[in-house]
Each structure stands twice: as structure tokens, then as C-alpha cells.
Design an enzyme around this catalytic site. Structure first.
Site, mmCIF file in Angstrom:
data_model
loop_
_atom_site.group_PDB
_atom_site.id
_atom_site.type_symbol
_atom_site.label_atom_id
_atom_site.label_comp_id
_atom_site.label_asym_id
_atom_site.label_seq_id
_atom_site.Cartn_x
_atom_site.Cartn_y
_atom_site.Cartn_z
ATOM 1 N N TYR A 63 68.368 57.414 20.757
ATOM 2 C CA TYR A 63 67.525 56.616 21.657
ATOM 3 C C TYR A 63 66.650 55.671 20.834
ATOM 4 C CZ TYR A 63 64.347 55.513 25.520
ATOM 5 O OH TYR A 63 63.604 54.863 26.481
ATOM 6 N N LYS A 112 66.939 51.565 20.715
ATOM 7 C CA LYS A 112 65.824 50.741 21.191
ATOM 8 C C LYS A 112 65.277 49.843 20.079
ATOM 9 C CE LYS A 112 65.669 52.041 25.495
ATOM 10 N NZ LYS A 112 65.903 51.083 26.586
ATOM 11 N N SER A 114 61.498 50.092 24.104
ATOM 12 C CA SER A 114 60.647 51.273 24.274
ATOM 13 C C SER A 114 59.672 51.321 23.104
ATOM 14 C CB SER A 114 61.520 52.526 24.253
ATOM 15 O OG SER A 114 60.723 53.688 24.177
ATOM 16 N N ASP A 146 78.214 48.270 35.666
ATOM 17 C CA ASP A 146 78.041 49.224 34.560
ATOM 18 C C ASP A 146 77.793 48.380 33.320
ATOM 19 O OD1 ASP A 146 78.353 50.922 32.376
ATOM 20 O OD2 ASP A 146 79.861 52.151 33.376
HETATM 21 P P1 NDP Z 1 65.758 55.843 35.158
HETATM 22 O O1 NDP Z 1 66.685 56.841 34.579
HETATM 23 O O2 NDP Z 1 64.741 56.290 36.133
HETATM 24 O O3 NDP Z 1 66.590 54.648 35.823
HETATM 25 C C1 NDP Z 1 67.612 54.022 35.102
HETATM 26 C C2 NDP Z 1 68.647 53.473 36.041
HETATM 27 O O4 NDP Z 1 69.683 52.906 35.225
HETATM 28 C C3 NDP Z 1 69.303 54.568 36.894
HETATM 29 O O5 NDP Z 1 69.501 54.130 38.209
HETATM 30 C C4 NDP Z 1 70.615 54.793 36.176
HETATM 31 O O6 NDP Z 1 71.653 55.296 37.000
HETATM 32 C C5 NDP Z 1 70.935 53.390 35.701
HETATM 33 N N1 NDP Z 1 71.960 53.383 34.672
HETATM 34 C C6 NDP Z 1 72.248 54.342 33.746
HETATM 35 N N2 NDP Z 1 73.319 53.988 33.027
HETATM 36 C C7 NDP Z 1 73.718 52.785 33.488
HETATM 37 C C8 NDP Z 1 74.781 51.900 33.162
HETATM 38 N N3 NDP Z 1 75.665 52.209 32.209
HETATM 39 N N4 NDP Z 1 74.892 50.737 33.832
HETATM 40 C C9 NDP Z 1 74.013 50.416 34.820
HETATM 41 N N5 NDP Z 1 73.009 51.212 35.206
HETATM 42 C C10 NDP Z 1 72.856 52.384 34.541
HETATM 43 O O7 NDP Z 1 65.072 55.136 33.905
HETATM 44 P P2 NDP Z 1 63.646 54.396 33.776
HETATM 45 O O8 NDP Z 1 63.395 53.578 34.957
HETATM 46 O O9 NDP Z 1 62.656 55.363 33.322
HETATM 47 O O10 NDP Z 1 63.964 53.474 32.509
HETATM 48 C C11 NDP Z 1 64.348 52.117 32.612
HETATM 49 C C12 NDP Z 1 64.366 51.512 31.233
HETATM 50 O O11 NDP Z 1 63.071 51.656 30.627
HETATM 51 C C13 NDP Z 1 65.351 52.211 30.268
HETATM 52 O O12 NDP Z 1 65.941 51.267 29.421
HETATM 53 C C14 NDP Z 1 64.439 53.128 29.469
HETATM 54 O O13 NDP Z 1 64.975 53.451 28.215
HETATM 55 C C15 NDP Z 1 63.201 52.273 29.364
HETATM 56 N N6 NDP Z 1 62.004 53.032 29.075
HETATM 57 C C16 NDP Z 1 61.573 54.002 29.947
HETATM 58 C C17 NDP Z 1 60.439 54.724 29.649
HETATM 59 C C18 NDP Z 1 59.936 55.796 30.547
HETATM 60 O O14 NDP Z 1 59.025 56.540 30.127
HETATM 61 N N7 NDP Z 1 60.431 55.952 31.776
HETATM 62 C C19 NDP Z 1 59.671 54.477 28.418
HETATM 63 C C20 NDP Z 1 60.222 53.446 27.579
HETATM 64 C C21 NDP Z 1 61.336 52.748 27.917
HETATM 65 P P3 NDP Z 1 71.890 56.917 37.039
HETATM 66 O O15 NDP Z 1 70.777 57.421 37.885
HETATM 67 O O16 NDP Z 1 73.228 57.082 37.633
HETATM 68 O O17 NDP Z 1 71.819 57.362 35.603
#
Ligand code: NDP
Length: 267
Positions: A158, A162, A145, A60
Site C-alpha cells: 500500500y 501510494k 495517502s 475496473d
Molecule cells: P473504500 O474502500 O471505502 O471505497 C473504494 C471504492 O473503490 C469501493 O467502492 C471499491 O469497490 C472501489 N474499487 C476497488 N477496487 C476497484 C477497481 N479495481 N476499480 C474500480 N473501483 C474499485 O475506500 P476509501 O473511500 O476509504 O478510499 C478511497 C481512496 O482514498 C483510496 O485510494 C484509498 O487508498 C485512499 N485513502 C483512504 C484513506 C482512508 O483512511 N479511508 C486514507 C488515505 C487514502 P469494492 O467495494 O468492491 O472494493
């Protein structure tokens, strides 16, 4: 066949799905051994990638004891850590659609988003530097982001978190250089990338396609980015090809932040 990340040990947060999963797969394809971490189990992903290419550990990103344990374990088992991708992040909209504008967002929701997106990156950088000191080199990649570069009225926490990630990335880059360490720190700024993060906003049914089109209507390339496209950028930053890159911010947004699409005739 040689990979661009042969012999490197990499840790990816939030690797169970979305962009993190794509990064883990791309790193393994390029020869890295990947410690895939998340708060949800990614055993299926490890089985798919192959245990010779990586393993899963629960982490986490908000919890410093988790960071301490996981990084200690990497140093004990793999004896080095070359790459850390601070990818885990949340929008704050996951559980229910609560207001996130500057006037109505609750302090609790504001803090929750910063705890994952900013505290998580702070801790990731801190423990990455600690581990990378052993070899004196490494690559830290922070997934910010496009929302870290511009204001987002409906997602204040958010955007704030970021933006702070962008700045902290540069602080880490300068600190490491000052310390005489070859530890590079760079941020990536994706636009809309099609991952499960969007599901609460896209929904299902006949409206889904129209919602998707509306969300990328302002994007010059006219589509969502794919997780693999962000992962390709991470491979480059993780590799020795990027040895002269530190403190940089890379947008990958289909041209969204390139400028206004206004035509001279319309002005
Ligand atoms: P997803 O929500 O698809 O995946 C994120 C993963 O991180 C999930 O498995 C989630 O678990 C896990 N997670 C959440 N909280 C924690 C925590 N406290 N510790 C460890 N793991 C955690 O996100 P994306 O793949 O879309 O995004 C990945 C990154 O890219 C993020 O930082 C996001 O802000 C950034 N981003 C994404 C964009 C997009 O359009 N998708 C655009 C710009 C930036 P759980 O499923 O349990 O929540």
C-alpha cells in the site's frame, strides 16, 4: 446560484462509496456533471444525486479496455472531459488479514495492491490526458495517502503504491506542461478518513470505539477525517481557482505529518 464547477464534466473512480462517493456528491453540488465509476453498481447514488447531475458506468481501473470504452463514451456523449479523480484504491486487507510486511508479504498480494492503486492511476492519467487534449485543459486529481509519504511496516505494498502515485502525479504534471497543455495534475494525501475501507480493522461490538481511538491516537486533531473534508479539497483542485497548481501534493491528515509532538521538557 452559480457553482464552482459549473459546466465541467468530471469522472470519479471508486465512486460507489467512501471518499469517491463524497467527491461525486460535492462535484454535483458545485454544478459538475459526474460520471461515477466503480466495480460495484452505484445506481442508488445516481438516483440520489439526480440523473441531470451524473450517471454511472462500470469501470475496473485495472483494465485498459474499460478505460478506453468509458472515456470514448464520455467523449461521444458529453463531448469533453474536464476532471478525472483517480480515487479507487485498496489496502489489500479487504478479503482476509494476510501479512503485508516487507518480509512476509506474498508477491501475489503485492502485485494485486499495485494493480489497483498504481496501474489504475497510470491508466487513469493516460486516458485523462487523451481525452483532455480535445480542449487542451483539465484537472487530474490522484488520491494517494499519507502512506505515500512515509513508510508503513505493516502495509508495504500500500505504502509503495501510494508513494509511486505521488511521483507519477508530478511526472504527469511536467509532461503536460512540456506539451503545452493546461492539464494540471496534483495528488492528495489523506490520513485516516472514516470510510468502509476501515471496517475490517474496526470490527463491531464494544471494542470498536477503543479501536477507533487507538487508530487516531497519534493524530494531533485527535479524530478521523471525514470523506466530505477530502471532497472539499478535490473541489478546489478541480475548479479554476487552482489554475496555477500543478505537481503539488496536499496533505489532509489532522496534522499527523506536521512533526513530532515531543515537548522540549521531555527531550
Ligand atoms: P473504500 O474502500 O471505502 O471505497 C473504494 C471504492 O473503490 C469501493 O467502492 C471499491 O469497490 C472501489 N474499487 C476497488 N477496487 C476497484 C477497481 N479495481 N476499480 C474500480 N473501483 C474499485 O475506500 P476509501 O473511500 O476509504 O478510499 C478511497 C481512496 O482514498 C483510496 O485510494 C484509498 O487508498 C485512499 N485513502 C483512504 C484513506 C482512508 O483512511 N479511508 C486514507 C488515505 C487514502 P469494492 O467495494 O468492491 O472494493
Amino acid at each position: 446560484m452559480t457553482g464552482r464547477l459549473d459546466g465541467k464534466i468530471a469522472l470519479v473512480t471508486g465512486a460507489a462509496r467512501g471518499i469517491g462517493e463524497a467527491i461525486a456528491r460535492a462535484f454535483a453540488d458545485e454544478g459538475a456533471f459526474v460520471i461515477m465509476t466503480d466495480i460495484v453498481d452505484a445506481a442508488g447514488l445516481v438516483a440520489d444525486i439526480g440523473p441531470q447531475h451524473g450517471r454511472f458506468d462500470r469501470l475496473d481501473v485495472r483494465d485498459e479496455e474499460d478505460w478506453q470504452r468509458v472515456v470514448d463514451d464520455v467523449l461521444a456523449r458529453e463531448h469533453r472531459l474536464d476532471v478525472v479523480v483517480n480515487n479507487a484504491g485498496i489496502t489489500g486487507f479487504e478479503a482476509e488479514p494476510v501479512p503485508h510486511d516487507p518480509e512476509h508479504a506474498s508477491l501475489e498480494d503485492w502485485r494485486a495492491v499495485h494493480a489497483t492503486n498504481l496501474d489504475g492511476v497510470f491508466l487513469g492519467c493516460k486516458h485523462a490526458i487523451r481525452a483532455m487534449r480535445q480542449t487542451g485543459e483539465g484537472s487530474i486529481i490522484n488520491i494517494s495517502s499519507r502512506s505515500g509519504l512515509v513508510g508503513i511496516p505493516a502495509a508495504a505494498a500500500y505504502a509503495s503504491s501510494k508513494a509511486a502515485v505521488r511521483n507519477h502525479t508530478k511526472t504527469v504534471a511536467l509532461y503536460c506542461a512540456e506539451q503545452g497543455l493546461k492539464i494540471r495534475s496534483n495528488s492528495i494525501h489523506p490520513g485516516a478518513v472514516l470510510t468502509p475501507m476501515w471496517e475490517p480493522m474496526l470490527g463491531s461490538g464494544p471494542e470498536r470505539k477503543a479501536r477507533m481511538a487507538a487508530l487516531v491516537a497519534d493524530t494531533p486533531l485527535g479524530r478521523f477525517g471525514m470523506p466530505q473534508e477530502v471532497a472539499a479539497l478535490c473541489v478546489m483542485l478541480a475548479s479554476d481557482e487552482a489554475a496555477y497548481m500543478t505537481g503539488a501534493e496536499l496533505t489532509i491528515d489532522g496534522g499527523l505529518l506536521a512533526g513530532s509532538a515531543a515537548t522540549p521538557e521531555a527531550d
